[in-house]
Design a protein around this motif. Structure first.
Motif, PDB file in Angstrom:
ATOM      1  N   TRP A  46      28.130 -54.549   1.329  1.00 20.99           N
ATOM      2  CA  TRP A  46      28.764 -53.619   2.503  1.00 20.99           C
ATOM      3  C   TRP A  46      28.228 -54.409   3.962  1.00 20.99           C
ATOM      4  CZ3 TRP A  46      26.903 -51.238   6.948  1.00 20.99           C
ATOM      5  CH2 TRP A  46      28.307 -50.404   7.724  1.00 20.99           C
ATOM      6  N   VAL A  47      26.772 -54.650   4.067  1.00 17.47           N
ATOM      7  CA  VAL A  47      26.178 -55.207   5.154  1.00 17.47           C
ATOM      8  C   VAL A  47      26.575 -56.799   5.505  1.00 17.47           C
ATOM      9  CG1 VAL A  47      23.920 -55.917   6.074  1.00 17.47           C
ATOM     10  CG2 VAL A  47      23.944 -53.614   5.176  1.00 17.47           C
ATOM     11  N   ILE A  48      26.694 -57.357   4.315  1.00 18.64           N
ATOM     12  CA  ILE A  48      27.184 -58.634   4.214  1.00 18.64           C
ATOM     13  C   ILE A  48      28.850 -58.772   4.956  1.00 18.64           C
ATOM     14  CG2 ILE A  48      27.668 -60.882   2.844  1.00 18.64           C
ATOM     15  CD1 ILE A  48      25.476 -59.825   0.981  1.00 18.64           C
ATOM     16  N   GLN A  49      29.573 -57.980   4.265  1.00 23.82           N
ATOM     17  CA  GLN A  49      31.099 -57.968   4.793  1.00 23.82           C
ATOM     18  C   GLN A  49      31.078 -57.604   6.226  1.00 23.82           C
ATOM     19  OE1 GLN A  49      33.650 -59.122   2.656  1.00 23.82           O
ATOM     20  NE2 GLN A  49      31.830 -59.794   1.253  1.00 23.82           N
ATOM     21  N   HIS A  50      30.478 -56.527   6.428  1.00 21.80           N
ATOM     22  CA  HIS A  50      30.626 -56.266   7.724  1.00 21.80           C
ATOM     23  C   HIS A  50      29.668 -56.773   8.953  1.00 21.80           C
ATOM     24  CE1 HIS A  50      32.520 -52.946   5.120  1.00 21.80           C
ATOM     25  NE2 HIS A  50      33.268 -52.801   6.239  1.00 21.80           N
ATOM     26  N   HIS A  51      28.438 -56.866   8.439  1.00 20.60           N
ATOM     27  CA  HIS A  51      27.624 -57.467   9.592  1.00 20.60           C
ATOM     28  C   HIS A  51      26.846 -59.060   9.396  1.00 20.60           C
ATOM     29  CE1 HIS A  51      27.805 -53.494  11.554  1.00 20.60           C
ATOM     30  NE2 HIS A  51      27.507 -52.881  10.168  1.00 20.60           N
ATOM     31  N   GLY A  52      27.356 -59.635   8.272  1.00 22.17           N
ATOM     32  CA  GLY A  52      27.055 -61.151   7.953  1.00 22.17           C
ATOM     33  C   GLY A  52      25.673 -60.977   7.189  1.00 22.17           C
ATOM     34  N   TRP A  53      25.568 -62.085   6.491  1.00 18.36           N
ATOM     35  CA  TRP A  53      24.592 -62.276   5.432  1.00 18.36           C
ATOM     36  C   TRP A  53      23.126 -62.480   6.048  1.00 18.36           C
ATOM     37  CZ3 TRP A  53      21.797 -66.770   5.014  1.00 18.36           C
ATOM     38  CH2 TRP A  53      21.976 -67.883   5.664  1.00 18.36           C
ATOM     39  N   ARG A  54      22.878 -62.945   7.212  1.00 24.43           N
ATOM     40  CA  ARG A  54      21.571 -62.734   7.889  1.00 24.43           C
ATOM     41  C   ARG A  54      21.159 -61.548   8.158  1.00 24.43           C
ATOM     42  NH1 ARG A  54      20.702 -68.214   9.060  1.00 24.43           N
ATOM     43  NH2 ARG A  54      22.396 -69.473   9.445  1.00 24.43           N
ATOM     44  N   THR A  55      22.072 -60.595   8.466  1.00 23.16           N
ATOM     45  CA  THR A  55      21.773 -59.055   8.815  1.00 23.16           C
ATOM     46  C   THR A  55      21.135 -58.750   7.652  1.00 23.16           C
ATOM     47  OG1 THR A  55      23.242 -58.735  10.509  1.00 23.16           O
ATOM     48  CG2 THR A  55      22.505 -56.955   9.616  1.00 23.16           C
ATOM     49  N   ALA A  56      21.574 -59.016   6.539  1.00 25.01           N
ATOM     50  CA  ALA A  56      21.027 -58.268   4.951  1.00 25.01           C
ATOM     51  C   ALA A  56      19.908 -58.704   4.900  1.00 25.01           C
ATOM     52  CB  ALA A  56      21.908 -58.903   3.967  1.00 25.01           C
ATOM     53  N   LEU A  57      19.333 -59.962   5.314  1.00 28.20           N
ATOM     54  CA  LEU A  57      18.070 -60.304   5.156  1.00 28.20           C
ATOM     55  C   LEU A  57      17.048 -59.711   6.109  1.00 28.20           C
ATOM     56  CD1 LEU A  57      18.231 -64.395   5.115  1.00 28.20           C
ATOM     57  CD2 LEU A  57      18.092 -62.764   3.530  1.00 28.20           C
ATOM     58  N   TRP A  58      17.516 -59.166   7.476  1.00 27.59           N
ATOM     59  CA  TRP A  58      16.789 -58.549   8.102  1.00 27.59           C
ATOM     60  C   TRP A  58      16.521 -57.115   7.433  1.00 27.59           C
ATOM     61  CZ3 TRP A  58      13.725 -60.058  11.883  1.00 27.59           C
ATOM     62  CH2 TRP A  58      14.172 -61.159  12.540  1.00 27.59           C
ATOM     63  N   VAL A  59      17.475 -56.649   6.766  1.00 26.49           N
ATOM     64  CA  VAL A  59      17.446 -55.254   6.129  1.00 26.49           C
ATOM     65  C   VAL A  59      16.238 -55.191   5.104  1.00 26.49           C
ATOM     66  CG1 VAL A  59      18.572 -53.600   4.560  1.00 26.49           C
ATOM     67  CG2 VAL A  59      19.847 -54.395   6.677  1.00 26.49           C
ATOM     68  N   LEU A  60      16.430 -56.287   4.274  1.00 30.66           N
ATOM     69  CA  LEU A  60      15.473 -56.526   3.326  1.00 30.66           C
ATOM     70  C   LEU A  60      14.066 -56.784   3.702  1.00 30.66           C
ATOM     71  CD1 LEU A  60      17.260 -58.924   0.921  1.00 30.66           C
ATOM     72  CD2 LEU A  60      16.697 -56.528   0.382  1.00 30.66           C
ATOM     73  N   ALA A  61      13.753 -57.217   5.097  1.00 27.94           N
ATOM     74  CA  ALA A  61      12.737 -57.512   5.821  1.00 27.94           C
ATOM     75  C   ALA A  61      11.964 -56.214   6.150  1.00 27.94           C
ATOM     76  CB  ALA A  61      12.780 -58.461   6.887  1.00 27.94           C
ATOM     77  N   VAL A  62      12.886 -55.369   6.806  1.00 29.21           N
ATOM     78  CA  VAL A  62      12.554 -53.927   7.196  1.00 29.21           C
ATOM     79  C   VAL A  62      11.959 -53.215   5.781  1.00 29.21           C
ATOM     80  CG1 VAL A  62      12.960 -51.751   8.106  1.00 29.21           C
ATOM     81  CG2 VAL A  62      13.708 -54.107   8.944  1.00 29.21           C
ATOM     82  N   VAL A  63      12.907 -53.153   4.752  1.00 29.49           N
ATOM     83  CA  VAL A  63      12.308 -52.248   3.745  1.00 29.49           C
ATOM     84  C   VAL A  63      10.940 -52.917   3.015  1.00 29.49           C
ATOM     85  CG1 VAL A  63      13.198 -52.000   1.390  1.00 29.49           C
ATOM     86  CG2 VAL A  63      14.787 -51.892   3.258  1.00 29.49           C
ATOM     87  N   GLY A  64      10.810 -54.105   2.909  1.00 34.16           N
ATOM     88  CA  GLY A  64       9.638 -54.482   2.449  1.00 34.16           C
ATOM     89  C   GLY A  64       8.422 -54.126   3.390  1.00 34.16           C
ATOM     90  N   VAL A  65       8.504 -54.030   4.587  1.00 27.90           N
ATOM     91  CA  VAL A  65       7.341 -53.542   5.589  1.00 27.90           C
ATOM     92  C   VAL A  65       7.373 -52.089   5.112  1.00 27.90           C
ATOM     93  CG1 VAL A  65       6.673 -52.996   7.558  1.00 27.90           C
ATOM     94  CG2 VAL A  65       7.551 -55.301   7.389  1.00 27.90           C
ATOM     95  N   VAL A  66       8.272 -51.196   4.910  1.00 32.21           N
ATOM     96  CA  VAL A  66       8.062 -49.856   4.965  1.00 32.21           C
ATOM     97  C   VAL A  66       7.366 -49.614   3.642  1.00 32.21           C
ATOM     98  CG1 VAL A  66       9.413 -47.703   4.385  1.00 32.21           C
ATOM     99  CG2 VAL A  66      10.073 -49.447   6.348  1.00 32.21           C
ATOM    100  N   TRP A  67       7.941 -50.328   2.697  1.00 30.06           N
ATOM    101  CA  TRP A  67       7.018 -50.040   1.052  1.00 30.06           C
ATOM    102  C   TRP A  67       5.569 -50.686   1.228  1.00 30.06           C
ATOM    103  CZ3 TRP A  67       4.107 -52.603  -2.306  1.00 30.06           C
ATOM    104  CH2 TRP A  67       4.027 -51.710  -3.510  1.00 30.06           C
ATOM    105  N   ALA A  68       5.196 -51.596   1.763  1.00 27.95           N
ATOM    106  CA  ALA A  68       4.068 -51.938   2.121  1.00 27.95           C
ATOM    107  C   ALA A  68       3.071 -50.894   2.652  1.00 27.95           C
ATOM    108  CB  ALA A  68       3.671 -53.218   2.731  1.00 27.95           C
ATOM    109  N   LEU A  69       3.528 -50.553   3.577  1.00 25.77           N
ATOM    110  CA  LEU A  69       2.903 -49.152   4.597  1.00 25.77           C
ATOM    111  C   LEU A  69       2.574 -47.946   3.458  1.00 25.77           C
ATOM    112  CD1 LEU A  69       4.730 -49.086   7.994  1.00 25.77           C
ATOM    113  CD2 LEU A  69       2.500 -49.708   7.360  1.00 25.77           C
ATOM    114  N   ALA A  70       3.642 -47.615   2.472  1.00 25.07           N
ATOM    115  CA  ALA A  70       3.548 -46.484   1.721  1.00 25.07           C
ATOM    116  C   ALA A  70       2.393 -46.881   0.576  1.00 25.07           C
ATOM    117  CB  ALA A  70       4.725 -46.136   1.123  1.00 25.07           C
TER     118      ALA A  70
END
Length: 432
Positions: free
Chosen positions: A170-194
């Motif tokens: 959905w992110v790729i179709q509506h916001h582009g594949w590079r935005t999907a990479l940003w999403v994954l970067a943020v998710v990784g940081v949140v997990w690292a903090l937990a």
């Protein structure tokens, strides 16, 4: 007179706390593997968009995905052996942070060179993830209770794709594949903090090993060189079988969305949904393996049957379905055979991890799992490029031929599992 009950109560409270910690760590590492495989799957989900944006043919796109595995295996060996000496909590935290950093260059912009460079870096950071996560989890549990937590870590792989496929699509179709990479970067940081707050290393280590095996055996096991483990028939059989299984995993991650969209003519939205099905099949197979293995072990069966044979039959079913795809008379039948075949074929990781953990003496499990993972993930280096070359050479027919090649490889893996794996025999030999 009151000291003994108080002491027993203290021990009971300690046991409860340790069990709670064990399952907290397991839950966090399930999510860890979800993030790991979301990272792996994003390029496959965005394959058509990336190829159009960067003007890539199938071969070059396959090579870009293969680049992810360039240092994947080396990192798995180095960090896997380091996990026998360094805190797994620290190693896992560093890996998670590096994953997020690795997404940033390609998310910002750039062409093929930037994409390849970021994937090489990401692959090096993710290479040790599965063996270290398995080691960190299994160290909390005795051998007879390891099937479920090991399966849950492997289920994280499936859940990562099940959750990320529709979401990232959905992110790729509506916001582009590079935005999907940003999403994954943020998710990784949140997990690292937990993980930094809630993750912890198991206190089991040598004390539990000595309790399980006896102090003398524990001291002897510590002297077992890695080369003896790697030369054992069980390690070789598990590694060969897992290699063929991982080949199908790489195929699913990189090329299955394109297969559904281009060869079977599904829409992008439908393909994003269907790509989840083989992973869901794999999850069901995985829990079936855990139930059957546990049942056999409770009834007194050895792990040659409970782990080796159960895993081998899983590969047999997967190979048979993949090889039957050309016989299917409709798109629906092909889709079902592909989903069942790849789902069964890709569900071998837990069998491999628990089998190798069983034969590895205390203090050697990280290295044993790490080298196995390093050898196995070479399939991830080879499969994307090989399938890309087939697609460029044969068009849409190349996708089906890739499934046939996978079926043949998985059949060879089943033969290796049937003929070589006997954990109890090889563990006894290693301890003597």
């Amino acid at each position: 007179m009151t000291a003994a009950p108080a002491l027993l109560a203290g021990r009971a409270d300690g046991d409860v706390r340790q069990r709670r910690q064990a399952w907290t760590v397991t839950a966090l590492l399930v999510v860890f593997m979800m993030v790991n495989f979301a990272d792996k799957s994003v390029l496959g989900l965005a394959a058509d968009e990336i190829r159009a944006d960067l003007h890539l043919n199938a071969t070059r796109f396959g090579l870009a995905n293969s680049a992810f595995f360039l240092f994947f295996s080396v990192a798995a060996i180095v960090v896997g052996m380091a996990a026998d000496r360094v805190s797994p909590k620290l190693l896992i935290l560093v890996m998670a942070v590096l994953w997020s950093v690795a997404q940033v260059p390609a998310a910002i912009g750039g062409g093929l060179a930037v994409l390849v460079g970021s994937r090489v870096f990401l692959g090096a950071a993710e290479g040790p993830a599965f063996p270290v996560a398995q080691q960190a989890t299994l160290s909390w549990f005795p051998n007879h209770r390891r099937n479920l937590p090991s399966a849950l870590i492997t289920i994280g792989i499936t859940l990562g794709v099940i959750v990320s496929a529709p979401t990232l699509s959905w992110v790729i179709q509506h916001h582009g594949w590079r935005t999907a990479l940003w999403v994954l970067a943020v998710v990784g940081v949140v997990w690292a903090l937990a993980w930094a707050v809630c993750g912890t290393d198991s206190p089991r280590a040598r004390e539990a090993a000595a309790a399980d095996e006896g102090a003398v055996a524990g001291r002897a096991a510590a002297k077992v060189p890695y080369r003896r483990i790697f030369a054992s028939r069980t390690w070789i059989g598990s590694t060969v079988a897992y290699f063929t299984s991982y080949w199908t995993v790489a195929l699913m991650l990189v090329w299955l969305p394109s297969y559904f969209r281009n060869a079977l003519d599904y829409s992008a939205d439908t393909a994003a949904t269907l790509v989840v099905v083989p992973w869901a099949v794999g999850a069901a197979v995985l829990f079936g393996q855990v139930w059957l293995t546990g049942r056999l072990m409770r009834r007194g069966a050895g792990t040659k049957a409970a782990r080796g044979r159960v895993g081998a039959w899983t590969l047999v079913v997967g190979a048979a379905c993949c090889l039957a795809v050309p016989l299917a008379g409709s798109v629906l039948a092909q889709t079902l055979l592909i989903s069942v075949g790849l789902g069964f074929s890709g569900a071998y990781a837990t069998v491999a991890a628990t089998t190798v953990s069983e034969i590895a003496p205390p203090g050697r499990d990280g290295g044993a799992l790490g080298l196995m993972n390093a050898v196995v993930t070479v399939a991830g280096l080879l499969a994307p490029a090989a399938v890309g070359a087939l697609v460029d050479a044969q068009g849409d027919a190349g996708y089906q031929h890739a499934v046939l090649v996978s079926g043949g490889l998985v059949a060879l893996g089943a033969v290796a599992a049937f003929t070589l794996i006997d954990p109890e025999r090889d563990r006894a030999q290693l301890l003597n």
